[in-house]
Enzyme design. Structure first.
Site, PDB file in Angstrom:
ATOM      1  CB  CYS A   1     -33.391 -34.661  40.663  1.00 60.68           C
ATOM      2  SG  CYS A   1     -31.802 -35.512  40.602  1.00 60.68           S
TER       3      CYS A   1
ATOM      4  CG  HIS B   1     -28.070 -36.574  37.929  1.00 66.18           C
ATOM      5  ND1 HIS B   1     -29.368 -36.371  38.379  1.00 66.18           N
ATOM      6  CD2 HIS B   1     -28.017 -37.881  37.557  1.00 66.18           C
ATOM      7  CE1 HIS B   1     -30.054 -37.489  38.276  1.00 66.18           C
ATOM      8  NE2 HIS B   1     -29.248 -38.427  37.791  1.00 66.18           N
TER       9      HIS B   1
ATOM     10  CB  CYS C   1     -28.567 -33.604  42.347  1.00 61.17           C
ATOM     11  SG  CYS C   1     -28.223 -34.237  40.690  1.00 61.17           S
TER      12      CYS C   1
ATOM     13  CD  GLU D   1     -27.816 -30.687  39.926  1.00 61.42           C
ATOM     14  OE1 GLU D   1     -28.925 -30.173  40.125  1.00 61.42           O
ATOM     15  OE2 GLU D   1     -27.628 -31.579  39.068  1.00 61.42           O
TER      16      GLU D   1
END
Length: 293
Positions: A129, A102, A132, A104
């Protein structure tokens, strides 16, 4: 300028383009900005730090490798050193969704693997999300980490992850981005030693199974990734993903990979070997080895 920035760059404000152009003209631009470069951009544009980070998000999103979703997410991690680190989501054709990185995670691991010791904030172009948010809760900045999203006031991770579960609930005192050294002796050639060094830095308080991956590119450049576990297990970032993320953010592509080495304990309760081998083979890297710690 690297081709990935060709679409995003013209959309930036003119004064920001002028200030960034010398940096992006470097073919080896590493998708990060030093504290000095950030200060120069702030001076040239008259922006504050938050505004500048938001303005740079299109460049971070341009670093994404969204081969499955075609949905680019960009993130910028601001280190306590003053350095800023870009990140973008990564997906791997021929592998599994579980191998996805992801945005992040990309920015945070980018900062960690370049030696950053803590983060002040993360700026991202879409709401993080749950995966994360849980990943960020492993950091030594904890729930005080500031999250910046477009069109919203800044909030802390605690605001986005109320009643959080994390490493402190499991009495873990050494957190992600704290200095760690598992003490394995370096041996073998330069690539093997890089993989062992990465394993020594890994954050593995739950499995006690440190591991690291090092990838050799055709021009001789080596990229290493360290294993980063999470209290909730699933948001854990494997060492291969760390290495691939750093390789991609540095402007390299998968065909540039020539050889890879995984370093892990022979008696570890879990192994990275099968997933590492399968993903690298899917990406076209056929020369993959394992060094047992």
């Amino acid at each position: 300028m690297q081709p990935r920035f060709h679409t995003a760059f013209p959309a930036l404000a003119d004064n920001l383009q002028a200030a960034l152009a010398p940096l992006l003209a470097d073919a080896d631009f590493p998708a990060m900005l030093s504290a000095e470069q950030v200060a120069a951009l702030l001076d040239a544009t008259g922006m504050d730090e938050d505004a500048l980070a938001f303005a740079l998000l299109p460049l971070a999103a341009a670093c994404a490798r969204a081969d499955l979703s075609h949905f680019n997410v960009g993130a910028i991690a601001r280190g306590v050193s003053g350095n800023w680190y870009f990140g973008g989501n990564m997906e791997f054709i021929g592998s599994t969704m579980q191998q996805t990185v992801h945005a992040e995670q990309s920015a945070i691991s980018h900062a960690w693997l370049r030696g950053e010791t803590g983060l002040r904030s993360v700026t991202v172009n879409y709401t993080p999300c749950g995966h994360c948010r849980q990943f960020m809760n492993e950091l030594n900045s904890g729930l005080s980490l500031r999250i910046n999203l477009p069109g919203r006031a800044p909030h802390t991770l605690a605001d986005y992850l109320p009643d959080a579960f994390g490493p402190k609930d499991l009495q873990i005192e050494t957190l992600l981005m704290d200095e760690q050294n598992h003490g394995f002796a370096l041996s073998g050639d330069a690539l093997s030693q890089a993989a062992i060094s990465a394993a020594n830095r890994s954050h593995t308080p739950y499995s006690k199974a440190p591991s690291g991956v090092a990838i050799l590119c055709r021009d001789g450049r080596i990229f290493s990734g360290s294993y980063a576990e999470n209290a909730a297990f699933n948001p854990t970032l494997p060492p291969l993903q760390g290495a691939l993320n750093l390789l991609s953010l540095s402007g390299y592509d998968y065909p540039d990979m020539q050889r890879a080495v995984l370093a892990e304990r022979a008696d570890a309760p879990l192994t990275q070997w099968d997933a590492t081998l399968a993903t690298l083979l899917a990406l076209g890297c056929l020369n993959v080895e394992r060094v047992l710690l």
